[in-house]
Scaffold this motif. Structure first.
Motif, PDB file in Angstrom:
ATOM      1  N   ALA A 199       0.884  -1.347  -0.038  1.00 44.97           N
ATOM      2  CA  ALA A 199      -0.002   0.017   0.093  1.00 44.97           C
ATOM      3  C   ALA A 199       1.005   1.102   0.097  1.00 44.97           C
ATOM      4  O   ALA A 199       0.488   2.334  -0.580  1.00 44.97           O
ATOM      5  CB  ALA A 199      -0.840  -0.002   1.267  1.00 44.97           C
TER       6      ALA A 199
ATOM      7  N   ALA B  75      -6.510   9.790  -1.707  1.00 44.00           N
ATOM      8  CA  ALA B  75      -7.253   8.394  -1.408  1.00 44.00           C
ATOM      9  C   ALA B  75      -6.321   7.308  -1.264  1.00 44.00           C
ATOM     10  O   ALA B  75      -6.679   6.375  -0.431  1.00 44.00           O
ATOM     11  CB  ALA B  75      -8.137   8.133  -2.487  1.00 44.00           C
TER      12      ALA B  75
ATOM     13  N   ARG C  33      -6.199   4.914   1.982  1.00 43.40           N
ATOM     14  CA  ARG C  33      -6.169   3.289   1.851  1.00 43.40           C
ATOM     15  C   ARG C  33      -4.853   2.749   2.486  1.00 43.40           C
ATOM     16  O   ARG C  33      -5.003   1.677   3.035  1.00 43.40           O
ATOM     17  CB  ARG C  33      -5.981   3.027   0.337  1.00 43.40           C
TER      18      ARG C  33
ATOM     19  N   GLN D  51      -6.009   2.462   6.095  1.00 46.45           N
ATOM     20  CA  GLN D  51      -6.774   1.467   6.031  1.00 46.45           C
ATOM     21  C   GLN D  51      -6.223  -0.007   6.085  1.00 46.45           C
ATOM     22  O   GLN D  51      -6.422  -0.925   6.830  1.00 46.45           O
ATOM     23  CB  GLN D  51      -7.704   1.516   4.968  1.00 46.45           C
TER      24      GLN D  51
ATOM     25  N   ASP E  69     -11.404   4.118   4.970  1.00 47.34           N
ATOM     26  CA  ASP E  69     -11.930   3.590   3.875  1.00 47.34           C
ATOM     27  C   ASP E  69     -13.112   4.774   3.379  1.00 47.34           C
ATOM     28  O   ASP E  69     -13.328   4.956   2.201  1.00 47.34           O
ATOM     29  CB  ASP E  69     -12.602   2.383   3.939  1.00 47.34           C
TER      30      ASP E  69
ATOM     31  N   ALA F 278     -11.340   7.708   2.002  1.00 47.21           N
ATOM     32  CA  ALA F 278     -10.631   7.318   0.542  1.00 47.21           C
ATOM     33  C   ALA F 278     -11.876   7.456  -0.541  1.00 47.21           C
ATOM     34  O   ALA F 278     -11.493   8.162  -1.532  1.00 47.21           O
ATOM     35  CB  ALA F 278     -10.211   6.021   0.389  1.00 47.21           C
ATOM     36  N   GLN F 279     -13.183   7.024  -0.109  1.00 51.34           N
ATOM     37  CA  GLN F 279     -14.085   7.348  -1.346  1.00 51.34           C
ATOM     38  C   GLN F 279     -14.513   8.550  -1.325  1.00 51.34           C
ATOM     39  O   GLN F 279     -15.001   8.923  -2.426  1.00 51.34           O
ATOM     40  CB  GLN F 279     -15.198   6.290  -0.534  1.00 51.34           C
TER      41      GLN F 279
END
Length: 484
Positions: A85, A163, A167, A170, A295, A298-299
């Motif tokens: 990531a 984003a 993540r 996340q 999360d 990020a969206q």
């Protein structure tokens, strides 16, 4: 005159060498069908180094007692999910730099050397001339006006970078949750071993009491046999609990990227602080989750990226103003037979200002805008759906914590009552007031109460970890490295 090559004959030594060199790469990696149907196929590629060996597994110190925070730190440092990531987020950062570079002019330095000899037809003859050119030039290109296209690309890349960073967080959140789940499973298994050892001690005490009463002539042989059967069952349960502990230990080591058979120690369940109540309401927990869950964040950044894409698509409807200029030095040589050759040199430049405007494109720009708007609507719908999921997840986790608190209180009361009942039944059996059936029933109740107490205590920790995951609180104390 061309010379024709001669191929080696099949009988020559050269032919053998050519065939061997040609077939070697194919025979080394050739795939052959299995020779028999009753055995699996052996590829034979292990000796070629194509099978990866064991990875660089982390070594755990068998003399050290690892705390929960140390285990989380080890997992974050060694698990490849965090590095994957992180690398993805770094790639997004470079894309942002690429988008920003469009705001600056482009300067290119070039050098050209060319020579030619050509002829000009004059009457019935060609007048030959030789020309040599050597050019050194600097070229400058710059987009002066694009009505927001570059800015839209920059905003889109920035949103994608944020984003990716969320993540990345996340991934850490999920990894910490995996460590906690494996750690609590290990604590559950370890507690079951302790309870099984206590149950074996109780069963052995009952068997000794039955044998003592048989020696005094006040008990029967079936009573002793039944007590021995209960002791054997306790031994069996103890071995099962030890096997489950080994499995849970391997699962925890795997999350840490260590070898499953690793010999290590962790802090006990009794050393972990277990709160009695929650210091926030369900509404506060939901509000915190909507503000912290990576999360969901990020969206939300994907919505901003989609909005920037709409801006970039709209800019295609407007003209684009560009500047392009060259500045250089040209030196040339020319010679035309039968005249003598001559050299010449001069500073040259070229400058242009262009305005480009697409008048008709068959609906491409309109469709691109509609596509960008559809992507934005989809991203907005995903955010709305994720908000509902997060709220429901926090509410369920919050309810599970309160239920776990009540179960732990009930299990504590049950364990105390079962212990008192067992002690009273054992004493009464020794005095001849109670029979063996009552004592064995009290022993089974005590064993169940011990298991329920371990399950309830671990259940509180599990539910608290689930609530901290659903609200994003786990990142407050476990994120040790900054996002790219």
């Amino acid at each position: 005159m061309k010379t024709q090559g001669v191929l080696p004959t099949k009988g020559s030594r050269v032919w053998s060498i050519v065939c061997a060199c040609t077939l070697l790469p194919f025979t080394a990696y050739a795939q052959r069908a299995p020779s028999v149907p009753d055995r699996p196929w052996e590829s034979g590629r292990a000796e070629n180094g194509l099978h990866a060996g064991p990875g660089n597994e982390m070594k755990l110190d068998p003399a050290h007692i690892y705390t929960l925070s140390e285990l989380i730190d080890l997992a974050e440092q060694n698990n490849p999910a965090t590095r994957e990531a992180w690398a993805f987020a770094k790639g997004r950062a470079t894309l942002l730099g690429i988008s920003r570079s469009d705001l600056y002019p482009t300067l290119v330095a070039g050098a050209l050397g060319a020579t030619s000899k050509d002829g000009v037809l004059i009457n019935e003859n060609f007048a030959l001339q030789s020309v040599g050119e050597y050019d050194l030039v600097f070229s400058l290109s710059y987009t002066l006006l694009d009505f927001g296209e570059r800015r839209g690309h920059i905003d889109e890349s920035r949103a994608h970078l944020l984003a990716a960073n969320f993540r990345f967080n996340q991934v850490h959140l999920e990894l910490v949750s995996r460590v906690l789940a494996a750690f609590f499973r290990f604590q559950q298994a370890q507690g079951e071993v302790v309870a099984a050892e206590a149950n074996l001690t109780s069963a052995r005490t009952v068997r000794e009491a039955a044998e003592q009463r048989l020696g005094l002539g006040v008990a029967t042989v079936p009573d002793v046999l039944e007590a021995r059967s209960a002791e054997a069952r306790a031994v069996y349960n103890l071995e099962s609990a030890r096997g489950a502990r080994q499995t849970a230990s391997g699962d925890l080591a795997t999350v840490l990227m260590a070898s499953p058979p690793s010999n290590y120690k962790v802090q006990s369940l009794d050393s972990l602080p277990i709160p009695d109540t929650l210091d926030e309401t369900a509404e506060q927990a939901i509000s915190k989750a909507l503000a912290l869950r990576p999360d969901l964040l990020a969206q939300m950044e994907e919505v901003r990226a989609a909005n920037a894409a709409v801006t970039s698509a709209h800019s295609e409807w407007y003209p684009r103003l560009m500047f392009h200029g060259d500045d250089g030095y040209l030196r040339a040589y020319g010679q035309q037979s039968p005249l003598p050759g001559a050299y010449a040199g001069a500073n040259v430049y070229h400058a242009e200002l262009s305005l480009n405007w697409t008048v008709f494109d068959g609906g491409r720009r309109r469709n691109e805008i509609e596509q960008a708007r559809a992507s934005m609507k989809r991203a907005e719908a995903d955010v709305d759906r994720k908000r509902d999921e997060v709220s429901d997840e926090v509410w369920r986790a919050y309810s599970d914590v309160n239920t776990a608190f009540r179960q732990r209180d009930a299990a504590t009361t049950l364990l105390t009552a079962s212990s008192d009942s067992y002690e009273a039944a054992l004493e009464s059996y020794r005095l001849g007031v109670r029979n063996l059936v009552d004592l064995l029933a009290a022993e089974r109740d005590l064993a169940d109460a011990r298991s329920a107490d371990i399950t309830a205590r671990v259940g509180v920790l599990n539910s608290l970890a689930a609530l901290a995951y659903s609200t994003g609180d786990l990142l407050k104390t476990t994120a040790r490295r900054p996002a790219p």
